[in-house]
Design an enzyme around this catalytic site. Structure first.
Site, PDB file in Angstrom:
ATOM      1  N   LYS A 163     -14.445  17.856 -58.893  1.00  0.00           N
ATOM      2  CA  LYS A 163     -13.781  19.031 -58.766  1.00  0.00           C
ATOM      3  C   LYS A 163     -14.156  19.996 -59.879  1.00  0.00           C
ATOM      4  O   LYS A 163     -14.351  21.206 -59.962  1.00  0.00           O
ATOM      5  CB  LYS A 163     -12.218  18.897 -58.833  1.00  0.00           C
TER       6      LYS A 163
ATOM      7  N   LYS B 184     -16.132  14.271 -46.971  1.00  0.00           N
ATOM      8  CA  LYS B 184     -14.939  14.199 -46.372  1.00  0.00           C
ATOM      9  C   LYS B 184     -14.251  15.489 -45.929  1.00  0.00           C
ATOM     10  O   LYS B 184     -14.352  16.423 -46.485  1.00  0.00           O
ATOM     11  CB  LYS B 184     -14.060  13.231 -47.381  1.00  0.00           C
TER      12      LYS B 184
ATOM     13  N   LYS C 120      -9.226  20.176 -47.638  1.00  0.00           N
ATOM     14  CA  LYS C 120      -8.645  21.519 -47.531  1.00  0.00           C
ATOM     15  C   LYS C 120      -9.547  22.538 -48.173  1.00  0.00           C
ATOM     16  O   LYS C 120      -9.384  23.822 -47.992  1.00  0.00           O
ATOM     17  CB  LYS C 120      -7.230  21.665 -48.597  1.00  0.00           C
TER      18      LYS C 120
HETATM   19  P1  TYM Z   1      -4.405  14.987 -51.341  1.00  0.00           P
HETATM   20  O1  TYM Z   1      -3.184  16.133 -51.330  1.00  0.00           O
HETATM   21  O2  TYM Z   1      -5.651  15.298 -51.602  1.00  0.00           O
HETATM   22  O3  TYM Z   1      -4.372  14.216 -50.088  1.00  0.00           O
HETATM   23  C1  TYM Z   1      -3.038  13.434 -49.220  1.00  0.00           C
HETATM   24  C2  TYM Z   1      -3.342  12.215 -48.593  1.00  0.00           C
HETATM   25  O4  TYM Z   1      -4.464  12.413 -47.745  1.00  0.00           O
HETATM   26  C3  TYM Z   1      -5.370  11.634 -47.814  1.00  0.00           C
HETATM   27  N1  TYM Z   1      -6.639  12.334 -47.379  1.00  0.00           N
HETATM   28  C4  TYM Z   1      -7.470  11.754 -46.488  1.00  0.00           C
HETATM   29  N2  TYM Z   1      -7.525  10.397 -45.733  1.00  0.00           N
HETATM   30  C5  TYM Z   1      -8.519  10.292 -45.039  1.00  0.00           C
HETATM   31  N3  TYM Z   1      -9.529  11.307 -45.067  1.00  0.00           N
HETATM   32  C6  TYM Z   1      -9.559  12.469 -45.544  1.00  0.00           C
HETATM   33  N4  TYM Z   1     -10.788  13.231 -45.371  1.00  0.00           N
HETATM   34  C7  TYM Z   1      -8.638  12.836 -46.349  1.00  0.00           C
HETATM   35  N5  TYM Z   1      -8.154  13.779 -47.127  1.00  0.00           N
HETATM   36  C8  TYM Z   1      -7.061  13.548 -47.778  1.00  0.00           C
HETATM   37  C9  TYM Z   1      -5.241  11.125 -49.456  1.00  0.00           C
HETATM   38  O5  TYM Z   1      -6.056  10.187 -49.576  1.00  0.00           O
HETATM   39  C10 TYM Z   1      -4.052  11.294 -49.589  1.00  0.00           C
HETATM   40  O6  TYM Z   1      -3.475  10.015 -49.333  1.00  0.00           O
HETATM   41  N6  TYM Z   1      -3.702  12.736 -55.828  1.00  0.00           N
HETATM   42  C11 TYM Z   1      -3.061  12.769 -54.419  1.00  0.00           C
HETATM   43  C12 TYM Z   1      -1.744  13.083 -54.354  1.00  0.00           C
HETATM   44  C13 TYM Z   1      -1.006  12.396 -55.316  1.00  0.00           C
HETATM   45  C14 TYM Z   1      -0.254  11.078 -54.820  1.00  0.00           C
HETATM   46  C15 TYM Z   1       0.517  10.791 -55.981  1.00  0.00           C
HETATM   47  C16 TYM Z   1      -0.698  10.037 -53.937  1.00  0.00           C
HETATM   48  C17 TYM Z   1      -0.233  12.809 -56.417  1.00  0.00           C
HETATM   49  N7  TYM Z   1       0.370  11.855 -56.845  1.00  0.00           N
HETATM   50  C18 TYM Z   1       0.982   9.427 -56.114  1.00  0.00           C
HETATM   51  C19 TYM Z   1      -0.102   8.918 -54.138  1.00  0.00           C
HETATM   52  C20 TYM Z   1       0.714   8.581 -54.944  1.00  0.00           C
HETATM   53  C21 TYM Z   1      -3.833  14.028 -53.757  1.00  0.00           C
HETATM   54  O7  TYM Z   1      -4.531  14.679 -54.115  1.00  0.00           O
HETATM   55  O8  TYM Z   1      -3.854  13.930 -52.418  1.00  0.00           O
END
Ligand code: TYM
Length: 329
Positions: A111, A193, A196
């Site tokens: 990032k 991957k 968003k």
């Molecule tokens: P975020 O918002 O990027 O994504 C949310 C969830 O979606 C999953 N994900 C994917 N899984 C499979 N293939 C993909 N292309 C893909 N893109 C996203 C992510 O693995 C995630 O599970 N840091 C985290 C948010 C967070 C969090 C937490 C998660 C903050 N605190 C505590 C678990 C526990 C994030 O940015 O997810």
């Protein structure tokens, strides 16, 4: 006792990667566990956000969770900034985690890119806030996609270091739950991957896309000239084909091997017609429900505020114990 915690950022459209990698599994876990699902707005502001868009995205993501079948009565759904314990515990963890641990985080490297000095301190400390999210509730299981695995390992390192610094067994070691489609790739480039933040909307299927957009995006998805193989061995080196078959399998609750057997020798154009039908059958009702909920923002706001009250009830005694352990009270 087992407790699930997971989070999603309100930074843009929820997409098929979020759905298959995380949100669908969250809905499935609600029967077996106490679940807390968090819209992580404090994580969102680690990169610049327009305030009114952030507010709207928080509601939209909440609607997405509900539309995907997560029941806000049986589970807790709330946005992170409403429970101040997340930020407070993150500060304690900033004083436990080591620079060397954070320096290894690949998400920060990706990032921040070449402009590392310009990245916010928040982006760098992102994983300590994530550890706080999970441990503020002493969560035992964390359902995420594969890209979050490293952050979960760091969370365990922080829990272990905290326990050993203060000679306690205070925090449990949370386990990642990586289920289903752990890594959904971009429809335009099978090596990246689905995300968003990709500039091209054709790279992803959004949970709120209508049937026409889903059909168009699948039709335009990159493939290769070979027919579909009869077993997964034939997917070696064919990242786009493997991704589309993986998506089909996840949507149909089948293994990739079963999908290969079903479509062996067929062309991508034949396969894509089936994939379009399946994706629309699964996603269109979710998109409809999201639209319906977006017309009732008062209801969504009520869910968030009720969720925050219930989350606070769990977090408050744990944070108060942390303060005692550390010597702050
Ligand atoms: P975020 O918002 O990027 O994504 C949310 C969830 O979606 C999953 N994900 C994917 N899984 C499979 N293939 C993909 N292309 C893909 N893109 C996203 C992510 O693995 C995630 O599970 N840091 C985290 C948010 C967070 C969090 C937490 C998660 C903050 N605190 C505590 C678990 C526990 C994030 O940015 O997810």
């Amino acid at each position: 006792m087992n407790r699930i915690f997971s989070g999603v950022q309100p930074t843009g459209n929820l997409h098929l990667g979020n759905y298959l990698g995380a949100i669908r599994n969250w809905a499935r876990l609600q029967d077996q566990y106490d679940c807390i699902y968090c819209v992580v707005d404090l994580h969102a502001i680690t990169t610049p956000q327009d305030p009114s868009e952030l507010r709207a995205n928080t509601r939209e993501v909440t609607a997405g969770l509900m539309a995907a079948g997560i029941d806000p009565k049986r589970n807790i759904i709330f946005n992170q900034s409403r429970v101040s314990g997340h930020a407070e515990l993150a500060w304690v963890f900033n004083c436990v985690a080591r620079l060397g641990w954070l320096n290894r985080m690949t998400q920060f490297k990706e990032k921040a890119g070449k402009h590392r000095d310009n990245a916010t301190v928040g982006l760098y400390a992102y994983p300590t806030l994530m550890a706080a999210d999970i441990l503020l509730y002493k969560a035992t299981h964390v359902p995420v996609g594969e890209d979050q695995k490293q952050h979960l390992e760091l969370t365990r390192d922080i829990a272990k270091a905290f326990n050993s610094m203060f000679g306690t067994e205070f925090f449990p070691m949370p386990e990642p739950l990586i289920l289903g489609a752990a890594r959904v790739m971009s429809l335009r480039d099978g090596s990246k991957k689905m995300s968003k933040s990709d500039d091209s909307d054709y790279s992803r299927i959004n949970m709120a896309d209508d049937a026409d957009s889903i059909a168009l995006k699948v039709r335009k998805a990159r493939t290769d000239p070979e027919p579909l193989p009869e077993s997964t061995d034939g997917l070696e080196g064919r990242t786009e084909a493997a991704n589309l078959l993986g998506i089909y399998g996840a949507l149909a609750d089948k293994t990739v091997q079963q999908v290969c057997e079903e479509f062996a020798g067929k062309s991508f154009s034949q396969f894509k017609l089936q994939l379009i039908d399946l994706a629309i059958a699964v996603l269109a009702p979710i998109g409809h429900e999201m639209k319906r909920l977006s017309e009732d923002p008062g209801h969504v706001d009520q869910v968030l505020s009720d969720g925050a009250d219930r989350a606070t009830q769990i977090a408050t005694p744990i944070l108060s114990d942390v303060k005692k352990v550390v010597g702050l009270t």
